[in-house]
Design a protein around this motif. Structure first.
Motif, PDB file in Angstrom:
ATOM      1  N   LEU A  46       0.824  -1.212   0.000  1.00 57.22           N
ATOM      2  CA  LEU A  46       0.000   0.000   0.000  1.00 57.22           C
ATOM      3  C   LEU A  46       0.856   1.260   0.000  1.00 57.22           C
ATOM      4  O   LEU A  46       0.600   2.204  -0.757  1.00 57.22           O
ATOM      5  CB  LEU A  46      -0.925   0.009   1.217  1.00 57.22           C
ATOM      6  N   ASP A  47       1.884   1.275   0.843  1.00 57.36           N
ATOM      7  CA  ASP A  47       2.709   2.479   0.986  1.00 57.36           C
ATOM      8  C   ASP A  47       3.891   2.526   0.040  1.00 57.36           C
ATOM      9  O   ASP A  47       4.371   3.609  -0.291  1.00 57.36           O
ATOM     10  CB  ASP A  47       3.210   2.590   2.426  1.00 57.36           C
ATOM     11  N   HIS A  48       4.368   1.361  -0.408  1.00 61.73           N
ATOM     12  CA  HIS A  48       5.563   1.337  -1.238  1.00 61.73           C
ATOM     13  C   HIS A  48       5.273   1.196  -2.725  1.00 61.73           C
ATOM     14  O   HIS A  48       6.186   1.353  -3.545  1.00 61.73           O
ATOM     15  CB  HIS A  48       6.490   0.199  -0.789  1.00 61.73           C
ATOM     16  N   ALA A  49       4.038   0.912  -3.094  1.00 65.49           N
ATOM     17  CA  ALA A  49       3.700   0.772  -4.518  1.00 65.49           C
ATOM     18  C   ALA A  49       2.475   1.596  -4.898  1.00 65.49           C
ATOM     19  O   ALA A  49       2.529   2.420  -5.814  1.00 65.49           O
ATOM     20  CB  ALA A  49       3.473  -0.707  -4.866  1.00 65.49           C
ATOM     21  N   LEU A  50       1.364   1.402  -4.196  1.00 69.18           N
ATOM     22  CA  LEU A  50       0.119   2.062  -4.596  1.00 69.18           C
ATOM     23  C   LEU A  50       0.124   3.570  -4.330  1.00 69.18           C
ATOM     24  O   LEU A  50      -0.254   4.361  -5.204  1.00 69.18           O
ATOM     25  CB  LEU A  50      -1.068   1.405  -3.891  1.00 69.18           C
ATOM     26  N   ARG A  51       0.554   3.972  -3.152  1.00 72.39           N
ATOM     27  CA  ARG A  51       0.571   5.410  -2.865  1.00 72.39           C
ATOM     28  C   ARG A  51       1.493   6.177  -3.811  1.00 72.39           C
ATOM     29  O   ARG A  51       1.099   7.232  -4.337  1.00 72.39           O
ATOM     30  CB  ARG A  51       0.964   5.665  -1.405  1.00 72.39           C
ATOM     31  N   PRO A  52       2.718   5.710  -4.049  1.00 68.39           N
ATOM     32  CA  PRO A  52       3.568   6.435  -5.000  1.00 68.39           C
ATOM     33  C   PRO A  52       2.974   6.512  -6.402  1.00 68.39           C
ATOM     34  O   PRO A  52       3.109   7.534  -7.082  1.00 68.39           O
ATOM     35  CB  PRO A  52       4.873   5.621  -4.988  1.00 68.39           C
ATOM     36  N   LEU A  53       2.312   5.445  -6.852  1.00 65.59           N
ATOM     37  CA  LEU A  53       1.717   5.443  -8.185  1.00 65.59           C
ATOM     38  C   LEU A  53       0.670   6.541  -8.307  1.00 65.59           C
ATOM     39  O   LEU A  53       0.697   7.342  -9.259  1.00 65.59           O
ATOM     40  CB  LEU A  53       1.085   4.081  -8.481  1.00 65.59           C
ATOM     41  N   PHE A  54      -0.259   6.607  -7.345  1.00 62.36           N
ATOM     42  CA  PHE A  54      -1.350   7.568  -7.462  1.00 62.36           C
ATOM     43  C   PHE A  54      -0.914   8.982  -7.079  1.00 62.36           C
ATOM     44  O   PHE A  54      -1.520   9.950  -7.536  1.00 62.36           O
ATOM     45  CB  PHE A  54      -2.552   7.092  -6.656  1.00 62.36           C
ATOM     46  N   SER A  55       0.118   9.106  -6.287  1.00 65.51           N
ATOM     47  CA  SER A  55       0.680  10.431  -6.053  1.00 65.51           C
ATOM     48  C   SER A  55       1.289  10.968  -7.340  1.00 65.51           C
ATOM     49  O   SER A  55       1.153  12.154  -7.664  1.00 65.51           O
ATOM     50  CB  SER A  55       1.732  10.375  -4.951  1.00 65.51           C
ATOM     51  N   TYR A  56       1.957  10.101  -8.096  1.00 67.18           N
ATOM     52  CA  TYR A  56       2.527  10.511  -9.386  1.00 67.18           C
ATOM     53  C   TYR A  56       1.423  10.943 -10.359  1.00 67.18           C
ATOM     54  O   TYR A  56       1.617  11.882 -11.146  1.00 67.18           O
ATOM     55  CB  TYR A  56       3.329   9.358  -9.986  1.00 67.18           C
ATOM     56  N   LEU A  57       0.275  10.279 -10.287  1.00 69.69           N
ATOM     57  CA  LEU A  57      -0.853  10.630 -11.157  1.00 69.69           C
ATOM     58  C   LEU A  57      -1.649  11.817 -10.613  1.00 69.69           C
ATOM     59  O   LEU A  57      -2.710  12.137 -11.145  1.00 69.69           O
ATOM     60  CB  LEU A  57      -1.770   9.414 -11.325  1.00 69.69           C
ATOM     61  N   LYS A  58      -1.139  12.461  -9.556  1.00 67.30           N
ATOM     62  CA  LYS A  58      -1.705  13.688  -8.976  1.00 67.30           C
ATOM     63  C   LYS A  58      -3.020  13.456  -8.251  1.00 67.30           C
ATOM     64  O   LYS A  58      -3.786  14.397  -8.024  1.00 67.30           O
ATOM     65  CB  LYS A  58      -1.893  14.764 -10.049  1.00 67.30           C
ATOM     66  N   ALA A  59      -3.300  12.215  -7.875  1.00 68.42           N
ATOM     67  CA  ALA A  59      -4.512  11.938  -7.114  1.00 68.42           C
ATOM     68  C   ALA A  59      -4.297  12.271  -5.644  1.00 68.42           C
ATOM     69  O   ALA A  59      -3.162  12.436  -5.185  1.00 68.42           O
ATOM     70  CB  ALA A  59      -4.913  10.475  -7.273  1.00 68.42           C
ATOM     71  N   VAL A  60      -5.398  12.363  -4.906  1.00 64.65           N
ATOM     72  CA  VAL A  60      -5.347  12.581  -3.463  1.00 64.65           C
ATOM     73  C   VAL A  60      -5.659  11.246  -2.788  1.00 64.65           C
ATOM     74  O   VAL A  60      -6.807  10.801  -2.787  1.00 64.65           O
ATOM     75  CB  VAL A  60      -6.362  13.651  -3.018  1.00 64.65           C
ATOM     76  N   VAL A  61      -4.650  10.606  -2.244  1.00 63.31           N
ATOM     77  CA  VAL A  61      -4.816   9.279  -1.646  1.00 63.31           C
ATOM     78  C   VAL A  61      -5.276   9.444  -0.199  1.00 63.31           C
ATOM     79  O   VAL A  61      -4.654  10.180   0.579  1.00 63.31           O
ATOM     80  CB  VAL A  61      -3.511   8.481  -1.700  1.00 63.31           C
ATOM     81  N   VAL A  62      -6.371   8.773   0.169  1.00 65.57           N
ATOM     82  CA  VAL A  62      -6.894   8.904   1.533  1.00 65.57           C
ATOM     83  C   VAL A  62      -5.893   8.309   2.520  1.00 65.57           C
ATOM     84  O   VAL A  62      -5.130   7.394   2.176  1.00 65.57           O
ATOM     85  CB  VAL A  62      -8.279   8.237   1.674  1.00 65.57           C
ATOM     86  N   PRO A  63      -5.852   8.809   3.746  1.00 64.07           N
ATOM     87  CA  PRO A  63      -4.844   8.364   4.713  1.00 64.07           C
ATOM     88  C   PRO A  63      -4.847   6.863   5.003  1.00 64.07           C
ATOM     89  O   PRO A  63      -3.798   6.252   5.146  1.00 64.07           O
ATOM     90  CB  PRO A  63      -5.180   9.176   5.971  1.00 64.07           C
ATOM     91  N   THR A  64      -6.032   6.276   5.102  1.00 63.43           N
ATOM     92  CA  THR A  64      -6.126   4.863   5.467  1.00 63.43           C
ATOM     93  C   THR A  64      -6.213   3.983   4.227  1.00 63.43           C
ATOM     94  O   THR A  64      -7.137   4.127   3.423  1.00 63.43           O
ATOM     95  CB  THR A  64      -7.347   4.604   6.360  1.00 63.43           C
ATOM     96  N   GLY A  65      -5.241   3.096   4.055  1.00 61.75           N
ATOM     97  CA  GLY A  65      -5.319   2.073   3.023  1.00 61.75           C
ATOM     98  C   GLY A  65      -5.796   0.776   3.651  1.00 61.75           C
ATOM     99  O   GLY A  65      -5.680   0.582   4.871  1.00 61.75           O
TER     100      GLY A  65
END
Length: 239
Positions: free
Chosen positions: A126-145
């Motif tokens: 969640l923190d090492h793959a998914l969050r970086p991906l969607f941060s790169y796509l300029k999305a706002v990732v909710v705090p809780t995965g």
């Protein structure tokens, strides 16, 4: 409020799809005042069209409809199985194709990230793959995965994480008119006017406007940028 669940599960039945459905149900329950219209995008059904997109540059009808649904959504719930300690290739390919056709499709869009795996040791995806991906796509990732290992199904802790993540998504995705509290003495959805651009009781020198509850410095208070070469020349002895 429009929510889209993107599920990259491959099996039938799929624990990935099950997690997506439970997250969507929790989001609906968290927004009684603004019922969520939920659509599920099963990437398994779009695998052939996703592959063709990379070879001919054109998205098929079903894939184009999925891209449009994601682009028009107020919020996303994305769920992938863990393959080789990361998201699946099908999952990544879908969002790669979306970013090519609509580079700003996810800009500012709330996204809840979730994953399934056979062991809790993969939860860092969640923190090492998914969050970086969607941060790169300029999305706002909710705090809780939300990560669900095989032993998590039926456990109370999973329900709590699902409900907390759903509430966070709804708080970001719900229309501003229904989520922002109305300020006394002002019309709904409008900010009160402040004299000289400053909030009452705050120092006005060098400050203009408020962002996130904090006063922002005025542009003219920043130090003028001097090239390094000029700074170095000023330090050299003359004569």
């Amino acid at each position: 409020m429009k929510l889209v669940v993107v599920s990259a599960g491959l099996s039938v039945p799929s624990s990935t799809r099950l997690l997506g459905d439970r997250l969507a149900a929790a989001a609906r329950a968290a927004a009684p005042a603004a019922p969520a219209d939920v659509r599920v995008v099963e990437l398994r059904d779009l695998a052939v069209e996703i592959a063709h997109t990379f070879t001919n540059g054109f998205a098929g009808r079903s894939l184009s409809e999925a891209y449009e649904a994601v682009t028009q959504a107020d919020g996303l719930i994305v769920v992938t199985p863990v393959f080789s300690a990361s998201y699946s290739g099908l999952f990544k390919s879908f969002f790669d194709g979306l970013s090519v056709s609509e580079p700003e499709a996810l800009a500012g869009k709330p996204v809840l990230v979730a994953a399934t795996g056979g062991t809790a040791r993969h939860s860092l995806v969640l923190d090492h793959a998914l969050r970086p991906l969607f941060s790169y796509l300029k999305a706002v990732v909710v705090p809780t995965g939300v990560f669900a290992a095989s032993e998590d199904w039926g456990a109370g802790g999973l329900d709590g994480r699902i409900e907390r993540a759903a509430r966070e998504l709804v708080a970001l995705a719900a229309p501003a008119a229904t989520t922002a509290p109305e300020t006394p003495g002002t019309a709904s959805g409008t900010a009160p006017a402040a004299a000289s651009g400053t909030a009452p009781g705050t120092a006005s020198e060098g400050l203009t406007g408020v962002s996130g509850g904090r006063a922002m410095p005025a542009r003219d208070t920043f130090e003028e940028v001097v090239p390094f070469e000029e700074r170095l020349a000023a330090l050299r002895p003359t004569g």
